[in-house]
Scaffold this motif. Structure first.
Motif, short mmCIF file in Angstrom:
data_model
loop_
_atom_site.label_atom_id
_atom_site.label_comp_id
_atom_site.label_asym_id
_atom_site.label_seq_id
_atom_site.Cartn_x
_atom_site.Cartn_y
_atom_site.Cartn_z
N ILE A 20 -6.08 -3.07 -2.36
CA ILE A 20 -5.47 -4.10 -1.50
C ILE A 20 -6.54 -5.12 -1.14
O ILE A 20 -7.66 -4.76 -0.76
N VAL A 62 -7.99 -8.19 1.22
CA VAL A 62 -7.86 -8.59 2.63
C VAL A 62 -6.99 -9.84 2.77
O VAL A 62 -6.07 -9.88 3.60
N TYR A 87 0.83 -1.21 0.00
CA TYR A 87 0.00 0.00 0.00
C TYR A 87 0.87 1.27 0.00
O TYR A 87 0.61 2.23 -0.73
N LEU A 136 -3.27 -9.19 2.15
CA LEU A 136 -2.64 -8.45 3.24
C LEU A 136 -2.38 -9.39 4.43
O LEU A 136 -1.30 -9.38 5.02
N THR A 163 -7.38 -2.90 5.41
CA THR A 163 -7.62 -2.90 3.96
C THR A 163 -8.62 -1.81 3.58
O THR A 163 -8.42 -1.08 2.61
#
Ligand code: GDP
Ligand code: IMO
Ligand code: MG
Length: 469
Positions: A213, A215, A147, A218, A197
């Motif tokens: 992004i 979930v 990110y 991440l 997120t």
């Protein structure tokens, strides 16, 4: 009693040692303070790329620890050992010394993937795996995530390195960043990934990015980071503090340079961390009293990568000479570095902020072959002469350099310079080993700034440095 005995004899009951020592435990603690080995701080004094990696590698021979304390993989530090060229973005440059332990300190922002690939490169080229053995990552250091890189890629103003540095520090200042020490708690917490997120995607959309992004990604990423670094995450400030009490020498390796400092640099064309002495100990998690040596590194001219004013920038044959002979291309991004004459106004500013105890002058060899050399001693701003840097970017852009001119000196090949440096160091000649006009140039800089040179670099190789004291 040796220092080790003193330290290991610290009693759990603070009064238990009173009789042995013959005085109070308070005096005992004072003794401990007095035997603290000072730390050395190495700082870029210009706009970065002054040769910090080379100096740290050299001084690390005498050190037990090298710690980075700010910045991240926007840094690119080069060490040249014979025909090996090593480039470090996150690994402290002391990694080249097997006996040296390494710290990625509290004040850093760290891209775990970049660190991983740097470690793989190091191991592939015959190095040890230092993770958890001699490389430790601060539990307080912040993590750069995809990110942050996506946000940084939107920069069109500053000319950042695009490595996610500014966005990661923004999250830290906003108190929403992710630290290495928090991984254990959040790595398997689906609600953290969900809310992080959502926040990231809101910011990306607002900033006009198409990146989103997921979930699951991440969550997998933070689990991977946790798994890879779990064994090396530590209270690194405490480790350094203990090391200093054991009389071990610590080098604090700066990244970037004074003019890129978020507070004291050429804002807004700066990086997002405090690059200066005041943050060296703070960002490493130890107190400033440990430091007695602060070495300011400066090229014998000046360079800058990225946007922002640079009053002595050259767009003539001399600038071409500096860029070509000095191989002035960014270590991290490969961008061409802008080159200019040595700027004593910049250096005075850097000295006021950092209180350098000595200068490490680098790349003197690059000036060889120029008939005359210029040194900027003041600026002309809107018709008036000034000797201090203005804080405003637009005022700095209007500054015209006022120069003194001194004679140049002949060029030599890198092999010839290496011979000069080795001969100088073997015979303790210092800068008297240099051609007379080169000596005069060094003396001129010392006297303009009021700071002695502790070393002069005359080539990229580890051995191409003349010790001055
Ligand atoms: P850092 O970011 O401050 O560590 O500096 P960089 O490694 O980004 O850039 C400095 C460059 O100059 C590297 O390519 C070094 O190998 C090189 N270098 C360092 N000192 C000298 C020197 O005294 N002479 C020459 N010619 N090159 C040097
Ligand atoms: P070392 O440690 C030279 C510059 C970038 C840009 C500005 C902001 O090798 O000396 P950032 O990515 O930090 O947000 O970019 O700072 N910059 C450097 N310039 N050397 C560096 O590091 C730099 N790190 C960042 O070019 O102008
Ligand atoms: Mg660099």
């Amino acid at each position: 009693m040796t220092v080790y005995e003193l330290v290991f004899n610290i009693p759990s009951d603070p009064h238990a040692n009173d009789e042995v020592k013959g005085h109070s435990s308070r005096a005992f603690l004072t003794d401990l303070h007095l035997i603290d080995m000072p730390a050395t701080v190495i700082l870029g004094a210009q706009w970065g790329d002054e040769g910090k990696g080379k100096l740290v590698d050299r001084l690390a021979e005498q050190a037990s620890w090298v710690a980075r304390f700010q910045g991240g993989n926007n840094a690119g530090h080069t060490v040249v050992i014979g025909d090996r060229v090593l480039k470090f973005h996150l690994l402290p440059s002391g990694i080249t010394r097997q006996e040296c332990s390494l710290i990625l300190g509290d004040g850093m922002v760290i891209d775990p993937w970049v660190l991983h690939s740097e470690l793989e490169n190091w191991i592939e080229t015959g190095g040890d795996d230092p993770k958890g053995n001699r490389l430790f990552v601060s539990e307080r250091a912040h993590i750069i995530l995809p990110y942050h890189r996506a946000m940084d890629s939107l920069d069109k103003t500053i000319g950042t390195t695009g490595r996610g540095i500014g966005p990661a520090y923004s999250d830290k200042i906003n108190r929403i960043g992710l630290r290495f020490g928090d991984l254990a708690e959040i790595a398997y917490d689906a609600s953290w990934a969900q809310s992080a997120t959502e926040r990231m995607n809101r910011s990306l959309e607002a900033a006009g990015s198409d990146v989103r992004i997921e979930v699951e990604s991440l969550q997998e990423e933070v689990q991977w980071i946790h798994g890879i670094y779990e064994s090396s995450i530590a209270n690194t400030g405490l480790m350094l503090d203990n090391a200093l009490k054991l009389n071990e020498h610590v080098i604090l390796e700066g990244a970037q340079g004074c003019l890129l400092d978020i507070d004291q640099g050429t804002f807004p064309f700066v990086t997002s961390s405090v690059t200066s002495r005041g943050n060296a100990t703070h960002g490493a998690g130890i107190h400033p009293g440990h430091v007695t040596d602060v070495i300011g590194i400066t090229k014998a001219y000046i360079t800058r990568v990225g946007n922002g004013a640079m009053p002595t920038e050259l767009e003539d044959a001399a600038g071409e000479h500096l860029g070509t002979v000095g191989h002035e291309f960014g270590t991290t991004t490969g961008r061409k570095r802008r080159c200019g004459w040595f700027d004593a106004v910049v250096m005075r500013h850097a000295h006021r902020i950092n209180g350098f105890t000595s200068l490490a002058l680098t790349k003197l060899d690059v000036l060889g072959g120029l008939d005359e050399l210029k040194i900027c001693v003041a600026y002309e701003l809107d018709g008036a002469e000034i000797t201090e840097m203005p804080s405003s970017a637009s005022a700095l852009a209007r500054c015209k350099p006022i120069y003194m001119t001194v004679p140049g000196f002949e060029s030599k090949t890198l092999e010839e310079w290496l011979v000069v440096a080795r001969h100088a160091n073997e015979n303790g000649l210092g800068i008297t080993s240099l051609p007379q006009p080169a000596q005069d140039y060094v003396r001129q800089l010392e006297s303009l700034l009021g700071i002695p040179c502790s070393s002069v670099g005359v080539g990229p190789d580890r051995d191409a440095t003349i010790d001055c004291n």
